[in-house]
Design a protein around this motif. Structure first.
Motif, short mmCIF file in Angstrom:
data_model
loop_
_atom_site.label_atom_id
_atom_site.label_comp_id
_atom_site.label_asym_id
_atom_site.label_seq_id
_atom_site.Cartn_x
_atom_site.Cartn_y
_atom_site.Cartn_z
N ARG A 124 21.81 23.83 -1.16
CA ARG A 124 20.68 22.57 -1.73
C ARG A 124 20.86 22.11 -2.93
NH1 ARG A 124 16.74 20.95 1.33
NH2 ARG A 124 16.82 22.41 2.56
N TYR A 127 23.68 19.68 -2.88
CA TYR A 127 23.56 18.35 -2.38
C TYR A 127 22.64 17.50 -3.17
CZ TYR A 127 21.42 14.77 0.37
OH TYR A 127 20.87 13.76 0.77
N GLU A 128 21.72 18.15 -3.91
CA GLU A 128 20.68 17.26 -4.76
C GLU A 128 21.60 16.91 -5.92
OE1 GLU A 128 18.02 16.19 -4.25
OE2 GLU A 128 17.38 17.66 -2.41
N ALA A 168 20.97 20.22 4.51
CA ALA A 168 20.36 19.61 3.51
C ALA A 168 20.70 17.71 3.93
CB ALA A 168 21.30 19.73 2.34
#
Length: 265
Positions: A124, A127-128, A168
């Motif tokens: 995560r 991805y962010e 995600a």
């Protein structure tokens, strides 16, 4: 995610496509070329939309990028180098004829012994950070999915990528389904094995067929699919409206093969 029961995402399409890093707010560029316009148009009939992820919806190969990233952060540069060497070796073996499905299984075995919670949290985080890039998403594909969603068609992302990365993207674009294999676990750690076949080639078509079977009111001829590689053709040929996404992000319609009759062998 499961090869048996498609998993529902936690966000609705109305919430999932706005205000997230890397998600353009305007319409995608018009597709170009002499081919018929592949942009979705409503038929008034129920449909499902199936979309590959890596190099179809996003520009990168997420699993390839994430493996050395994770090992660099949690195990140091030597393990990151070994991860990069593994990926290079797999690329060479695929070029020499190793089935992509087997390469996918070998890739996932690199995660044996890794803590599930740490891997999911790092996926995560990756991805962010990665999706902040303005060109992370392919505008034409994202715009097409938004048009489908605006018409009320559920979107299923179908991918052989590393499952936590798929989740995600699913949550960010507001897709209804994540279709792929699951990661086998032993207590709090990954075993490095998949539950179910890799979502590659015929594996993708199987997942598409399973979801369609759960929606008997939906005619596959009214459904859409997007992919970028010849291995996506089984999925693309399973529906009535198929689109191939080129390296430059442009869209080209894919015709379904003519049915083979008994006399044709």
């Amino acid at each position: 995610m499961s090869t048996e029961t498609p998993a529902r995402a936690t966000q609705s399409p109305a919430r999932g496509t706005h205000g997230r890093p890397g998600l353009p707010t305007g319409p995608g560029p018009a597709e170009h070329g002499d081919a018929p316009d592949p942009r979705p148009r409503t038929t008034g009939r129920p449909s499902l939309v199936f979309c590959d992820v890596d190099e179809t919806l996003i520009r990168c190969k997420s699993a390839v990028e994430f493996l050395p990233h994770y090992f660099e952060r949690h195990h140091g540069p030597d393990d990151a180098r070994r991860a990069t060497e593994l990926l290079a070796d797999l690329t060479g073996r695929v070029a020499r004829g190793l089935p992509r499905e087997e390469a996918n299984r070998i890739y996932h075995r690199a995660w044996r012994g890794c803590p599930v919670a740490r891997v999911e949290a790092e996926a995560r985080r990756w991805y962010e950070e990665r999706s902040r890039s303005a060109d992370f998403y392919i505008p034409a594909t994202l715009a097409a999915l938004r048009r489908h969603q605006a018409e009320g068609a559920p979107v299923a992302l179908v991918s052989g990528s590393f499952p936590p990365l798929l989740w995600a993207v699913v949550e960010s674009v507001g897709a209804e389904y994540a279709l792929g294999a699951r990661l086998e676990r032993c207590g709090p750690v990954l075993t490095g094995e998949l539950i179910g076949a890799p979502a590659i080639g015929e594996g993708k078509r199987l997942l598409v067929d399973q979801l369609l079977a759960r929606h008997p009111h939906v005619d596959p001829a009214d459904c859409w699919a997007y992919g970028d590689h010849p291995s996506d053709l089984p999925m693309l040929h399973a529906v009535g409206h198929a689109v191939m996404v080129a390296a430059d992000g442009s869209h080209t319609p894919v015709r379904r093969p003519a049915a083979v009759g008994p006399a044709d062998g």
